[in-house]
Structure formats: structure tokens, C-alpha cells
Design a protein around this motif. Sequence first.
Motif, PDB file in Angstrom:
ATOM      1  N   ALA A   1      11.438  30.626 -45.246  1.00 24.90           N
ATOM      2  CA  ALA A   1      10.189  30.906 -45.936  1.00 24.90           C
ATOM      3  C   ALA A   1       9.151  31.488 -44.983  1.00 24.90           C
ATOM      4  O   ALA A   1       9.024  31.056 -43.841  1.00 24.90           O
ATOM      5  CB  ALA A   1       9.645  29.632 -46.580  1.00 24.90           C
ATOM      6  N   GLY A   2       8.415  32.475 -45.463  1.00 30.99           N
ATOM      7  CA  GLY A   2       7.307  33.037 -44.706  1.00 30.99           C
ATOM      8  C   GLY A   2       7.689  34.121 -43.722  1.00 30.99           C
ATOM      9  O   GLY A   2       6.817  34.674 -43.049  1.00 30.99           O
ATOM     10  N   ALA A   3       8.968  34.454 -43.622  1.00 29.76           N
ATOM     11  CA  ALA A   3       9.392  35.439 -42.626  1.00 29.76           C
ATOM     12  C   ALA A   3       8.769  36.811 -42.874  1.00 29.76           C
ATOM     13  O   ALA A   3       8.521  37.576 -41.932  1.00 29.76           O
ATOM     14  CB  ALA A   3      10.921  35.551 -42.617  1.00 29.76           C
ATOM     15  N   ASP A   4       8.497  37.127 -44.141  1.00 31.15           N
ATOM     16  CA  ASP A   4       7.895  38.435 -44.452  1.00 31.15           C
ATOM     17  C   ASP A   4       6.524  38.597 -43.806  1.00 31.15           C
ATOM     18  O   ASP A   4       6.071  39.731 -43.574  1.00 31.15           O
ATOM     19  CB  ASP A   4       7.772  38.611 -45.963  1.00 31.15           C
ATOM     20  N   ALA A   5       5.861  37.490 -43.514  1.00 27.24           N
ATOM     21  CA  ALA A   5       4.527  37.579 -42.907  1.00 27.24           C
ATOM     22  C   ALA A   5       4.585  38.121 -41.489  1.00 27.24           C
ATOM     23  O   ALA A   5       3.563  38.554 -40.942  1.00 27.24           O
ATOM     24  CB  ALA A   5       3.863  36.195 -42.905  1.00 27.24           C
ATOM     25  N   LEU A   6       5.772  38.111 -40.877  1.00 27.66           N
ATOM     26  CA  LEU A   6       5.903  38.598 -39.504  1.00 27.66           C
ATOM     27  C   LEU A   6       6.028  40.115 -39.431  1.00 27.66           C
ATOM     28  O   LEU A   6       5.714  40.706 -38.396  1.00 27.66           O
ATOM     29  CB  LEU A   6       7.129  37.960 -38.840  1.00 27.66           C
ATOM     30  N   VAL A   7       6.480  40.738 -40.496  1.00 32.73           N
ATOM     31  CA  VAL A   7       6.749  42.178 -40.457  1.00 32.73           C
ATOM     32  C   VAL A   7       5.500  42.988 -40.124  1.00 32.73           C
ATOM     33  O   VAL A   7       5.550  43.898 -39.279  1.00 32.73           O
ATOM     34  CB  VAL A   7       7.385  42.644 -41.782  1.00 32.73           C
ATOM     35  N   PRO A   8       4.336  42.706 -40.749  1.00 36.33           N
ATOM     36  CA  PRO A   8       3.144  43.486 -40.381  1.00 36.33           C
ATOM     37  C   PRO A   8       2.710  43.293 -38.941  1.00 36.33           C
ATOM     38  O   PRO A   8       2.040  44.168 -38.373  1.00 36.33           O
ATOM     39  CB  PRO A   8       2.064  42.961 -41.348  1.00 36.33           C
ATOM     40  N   LEU A   9       3.067  42.153 -38.338  1.00 34.47           N
ATOM     41  CA  LEU A   9       2.701  41.914 -36.944  1.00 34.47           C
ATOM     42  C   LEU A   9       3.511  42.797 -36.014  1.00 34.47           C
ATOM     43  O   LEU A   9       2.983  43.430 -35.106  1.00 34.47           O
ATOM     44  CB  LEU A   9       2.918  40.438 -36.590  1.00 34.47           C
ATOM     45  N   ASP A  10       4.828  42.822 -36.241  1.00 33.92           N
ATOM     46  CA  ASP A  10       5.720  43.678 -35.454  1.00 33.92           C
ATOM     47  C   ASP A  10       7.090  43.636 -36.116  1.00 33.92           C
ATOM     48  O   ASP A  10       7.736  42.577 -36.134  1.00 33.92           O
ATOM     49  CB  ASP A  10       5.828  43.205 -34.006  1.00 33.92           C
ATOM     50  N   PRO A  11       7.570  44.738 -36.666  1.00 33.33           N
ATOM     51  CA  PRO A  11       8.819  44.713 -37.433  1.00 33.33           C
ATOM     52  C   PRO A  11      10.052  44.374 -36.594  1.00 33.33           C
ATOM     53  O   PRO A  11      10.967  43.720 -37.091  1.00 33.33           O
ATOM     54  CB  PRO A  11       8.914  46.118 -38.025  1.00 33.33           C
ATOM     55  N   VAL A  12      10.067  44.796 -35.335  1.00 35.31           N
ATOM     56  CA  VAL A  12      11.216  44.472 -34.492  1.00 35.31           C
ATOM     57  C   VAL A  12      11.218  42.985 -34.162  1.00 35.31           C
ATOM     58  O   VAL A  12      12.247  42.303 -34.252  1.00 35.31           O
ATOM     59  CB  VAL A  12      11.205  45.317 -33.203  1.00 35.31           C
ATOM     60  N   PHE A  13      10.035  42.455 -33.781  1.00 34.18           N
ATOM     61  CA  PHE A  13       9.937  41.018 -33.521  1.00 34.18           C
ATOM     62  C   PHE A  13      10.343  40.223 -34.755  1.00 34.18           C
ATOM     63  O   PHE A  13      11.009  39.181 -34.650  1.00 34.18           O
ATOM     64  CB  PHE A  13       8.521  40.643 -33.099  1.00 34.18           C
ATOM     65  N   ALA A  14       9.954  40.687 -35.946  1.00 36.01           N
ATOM     66  CA  ALA A  14      10.307  39.982 -37.177  1.00 36.01           C
ATOM     67  C   ALA A  14      11.820  39.863 -37.312  1.00 36.01           C
ATOM     68  O   ALA A  14      12.338  38.800 -37.688  1.00 36.01           O
ATOM     69  CB  ALA A  14       9.714  40.709 -38.386  1.00 36.01           C
ATOM     70  N   GLN A  15      12.548  40.934 -36.993  1.00 38.59           N
ATOM     71  CA  GLN A  15      14.011  40.885 -37.052  1.00 38.59           C
ATOM     72  C   GLN A  15      14.565  39.860 -36.067  1.00 38.59           C
ATOM     73  O   GLN A  15      15.468  39.086 -36.388  1.00 38.59           O
ATOM     74  CB  GLN A  15      14.597  42.257 -36.747  1.00 38.59           C
ATOM     75  N   LEU A  16      14.003  39.861 -34.847  1.00 34.99           N
ATOM     76  CA  LEU A  16      14.471  38.920 -33.831  1.00 34.99           C
ATOM     77  C   LEU A  16      14.187  37.482 -34.252  1.00 34.99           C
ATOM     78  O   LEU A  16      15.017  36.586 -34.057  1.00 34.99           O
ATOM     79  CB  LEU A  16      13.787  39.227 -32.496  1.00 34.99           C
ATOM     80  N   ALA A  17      13.008  37.247 -34.821  1.00 32.72           N
ATOM     81  CA  ALA A  17      12.622  35.899 -35.227  1.00 32.72           C
ATOM     82  C   ALA A  17      13.501  35.396 -36.362  1.00 32.72           C
ATOM     83  O   ALA A  17      13.904  34.224 -36.379  1.00 32.72           O
ATOM     84  CB  ALA A  17      11.151  35.877 -35.636  1.00 32.72           C
ATOM     85  N   VAL A  18      13.804  36.259 -37.310  1.00 29.03           N
ATOM     86  CA  VAL A  18      14.673  35.855 -38.411  1.00 29.03           C
ATOM     87  C   VAL A  18      16.068  35.512 -37.888  1.00 29.03           C
ATOM     88  O   VAL A  18      16.684  34.530 -38.319  1.00 29.03           O
ATOM     89  CB  VAL A  18      14.735  36.962 -39.482  1.00 29.03           C
ATOM     90  N   GLY A  19      16.565  36.285 -36.945  1.00 32.44           N
ATOM     91  CA  GLY A  19      17.864  35.976 -36.353  1.00 32.44           C
ATOM     92  C   GLY A  19      17.870  34.629 -35.658  1.00 32.44           C
ATOM     93  O   GLY A  19      18.813  33.845 -35.785  1.00 32.44           O
ATOM     94  N   ALA A  20      16.779  34.332 -34.923  1.00 34.99           N
ATOM     95  CA  ALA A  20      16.670  33.031 -34.264  1.00 34.99           C
ATOM     96  C   ALA A  20      16.608  31.911 -35.285  1.00 34.99           C
ATOM     97  O   ALA A  20      17.205  30.841 -35.107  1.00 34.99           O
ATOM     98  CB  ALA A  20      15.432  33.003 -33.365  1.00 34.99           C
ATOM     99  N   GLY A  21      15.891  32.137 -36.385  1.00 34.84           N
ATOM    100  CA  GLY A  21      15.811  31.124 -37.431  1.00 34.84           C
ATOM    101  C   GLY A  21      17.153  30.845 -38.067  1.00 34.84           C
ATOM    102  O   GLY A  21      17.511  29.687 -38.309  1.00 34.84           O
ATOM    103  N   HIS A  22      17.921  31.891 -38.315  1.00 31.48           N
ATOM    104  CA  HIS A  22      19.255  31.692 -38.894  1.00 31.48           C
ATOM    105  C   HIS A  22      20.167  30.930 -37.930  1.00 31.48           C
ATOM    106  O   HIS A  22      21.053  30.194 -38.372  1.00 31.48           O
ATOM    107  CB  HIS A  22      19.864  33.031 -39.283  1.00 31.48           C
ATOM    108  N   ASN A  23      19.965  31.105 -36.628  1.00 26.45           N
ATOM    109  CA  ASN A  23      20.745  30.337 -35.658  1.00 26.45           C
ATOM    110  C   ASN A  23      20.530  28.846 -35.874  1.00 26.45           C
ATOM    111  O   ASN A  23      21.493  28.066 -35.962  1.00 26.45           O
ATOM    112  CB  ASN A  23      20.339  30.725 -34.236  1.00 26.45           C
ATOM    113  N   LEU A  24      19.272  28.422 -35.965  1.00 22.93           N
ATOM    114  CA  LEU A  24      18.978  27.002 -36.152  1.00 22.93           C
ATOM    115  C   LEU A  24      19.472  26.505 -37.499  1.00 22.93           C
ATOM    116  O   LEU A  24      20.176  25.493 -37.587  1.00 22.93           O
ATOM    117  CB  LEU A  24      17.473  26.765 -36.027  1.00 22.93           C
ATOM    118  N   TRP A  25      19.129  27.222 -38.573  1.00 26.15           N
ATOM    119  CA  TRP A  25      19.427  26.722 -39.903  1.00 26.15           C
ATOM    120  C   TRP A  25      20.907  26.822 -40.248  1.00 26.15           C
ATOM    121  O   TRP A  25      21.359  26.206 -41.227  1.00 26.15           O
ATOM    122  CB  TRP A  25      18.567  27.452 -40.928  1.00 26.15           C
ATOM    123  N   GLY A  26      21.684  27.540 -39.456  1.00 27.77           N
ATOM    124  CA  GLY A  26      23.118  27.629 -39.706  1.00 27.77           C
ATOM    125  C   GLY A  26      23.954  26.594 -38.976  1.00 27.77           C
ATOM    126  O   GLY A  26      25.174  26.554 -39.144  1.00 27.77           O
TER     127      GLY A  26
END
Length: 223
Positions: A5-30
Motif C-alpha cells: 500500500a502507498g507505493a504509488d506515492a513514491l513515483v512522483p518523488l523519483d520513479p527509479v527509486f520507486a521501482q527499487l523500493a517496491v522490489g525491496a518491499g516484495h523481498n520482505l513480504w515474500g
Amino acid sequence: MTQLAGADALVPLDPVFAQLAVGAGHNLWGLAHLTTREKAFVCLTADLCHPHLDLPLAMHVQMSLANGVEPESIRELYRHLAPYVGYPILVTAFQRLAELGLPEALDADPVEPVPLHGALAHAVRDLERVDPGLAAFTEDQLAQRWARPGLTVRERAIACLAVDVLYQTLGESLRLHAELARSAGATDETLRDLLRGMAEFGLPRVWAAAHALGLYPVIGRRA
């Protein structure tokens, strides 16, 4: 599938960072050896330790609620963590929870301390040899928390291990909380998954904690 939840809020900050952050989140939640609640509690604990009480906390609260964590469980987690991360930061954290729309507390009953036993009692006895006054305060704080309803001992211990990793308290505190987690059903795989999941909050801290817990074979240094 777990909702990040809330990952879309990262895209306006920096789209590449948003991709990296989502990948890190999937690591934990998986990870397979932590429950959904434990994964949520790791994120919420990390927010206190850094501290990250703005967008990261909002995202993690939203994520926790979206994945079935009750609001009162979030409150109980933060009540538990007060003496571990410091009471002042919890004042601000509870203010933020109110701003984020978390319902008012359901539990307003007087706190009833429960006498310590096992590893917790042993830790207090060890501390008495160092400073009796500090031991008495520690005993009081622990007795008010570890037997409360709302969180299991394993959940409380895993949250405390997250604090140990982030604060790098890798001696007696880390060993105590690892022992408590194991006594409540955690295995070496549970602790390994905890470290793998926490890697997004600081790789060097996790490396040091992995060595301190002795979960991995010693690898020879390269010449």
C-alpha cells in the motif's frame, strides 16, 4: 498477494527509486518464515528506530491495515516498544497515528504488571549485579509488557530483535530477544528471514547482526 500500500506515492518523488523500493518491499513480504503480522511489525518498528514518522509510517500503517493487522495491534506494538526505543518518540508516533486516522484505543484499563520468569527474570538478575536501581526499573518495564494480550511473545520478541538490529545492540539484548523468540516457536529460518527482510533498512546493520546471531557458517577471508 500482499498489498504494498502507498507505493504509488513514491513515483512522483523519483520513479527509479520507486521501482527499487517496491522490489525491496516484495523481498520482505515474500518471505516464508515470518507471518504477515510480523512483517508489518518489522516495518512499523523500523519507522520508530530511524525515525521515519512521515510518509514511510503512513505507508506502513496503510499496508498493515490492508493486510489484516488490527488498529489495536499497532497500538499494542508501540506500547510494547516504548522502553526499547524511548518514550519521547512514541509520543510523536501516537500523534501521527491519530493524524492518520487510526481509531482511538480500545484498551484503557490500568496496566497490571505480571511477575517475570524464564529468560526475562534471568536478565534482570544479571543486571542487578551491575546496577540494582536500573535492574528494578527494567523489571518494572518488562513486567508491564511481555504478558499483555494483543501480541504474542514471538511477535514482541521479533519486534525487539528489529530494534536490536537497527540500534546495533548486538550483545546481551540481541541474545535475550533471540532466546525469547525461539522459546515462542521461532526457528533459525525465522531469524534468517527476519534479517533478510530487514536488509532494506540498512545492509551493514544486518550483516553485523547476522554474524552476532551465528546463524551462518564462518566463511574464510580472502587473501
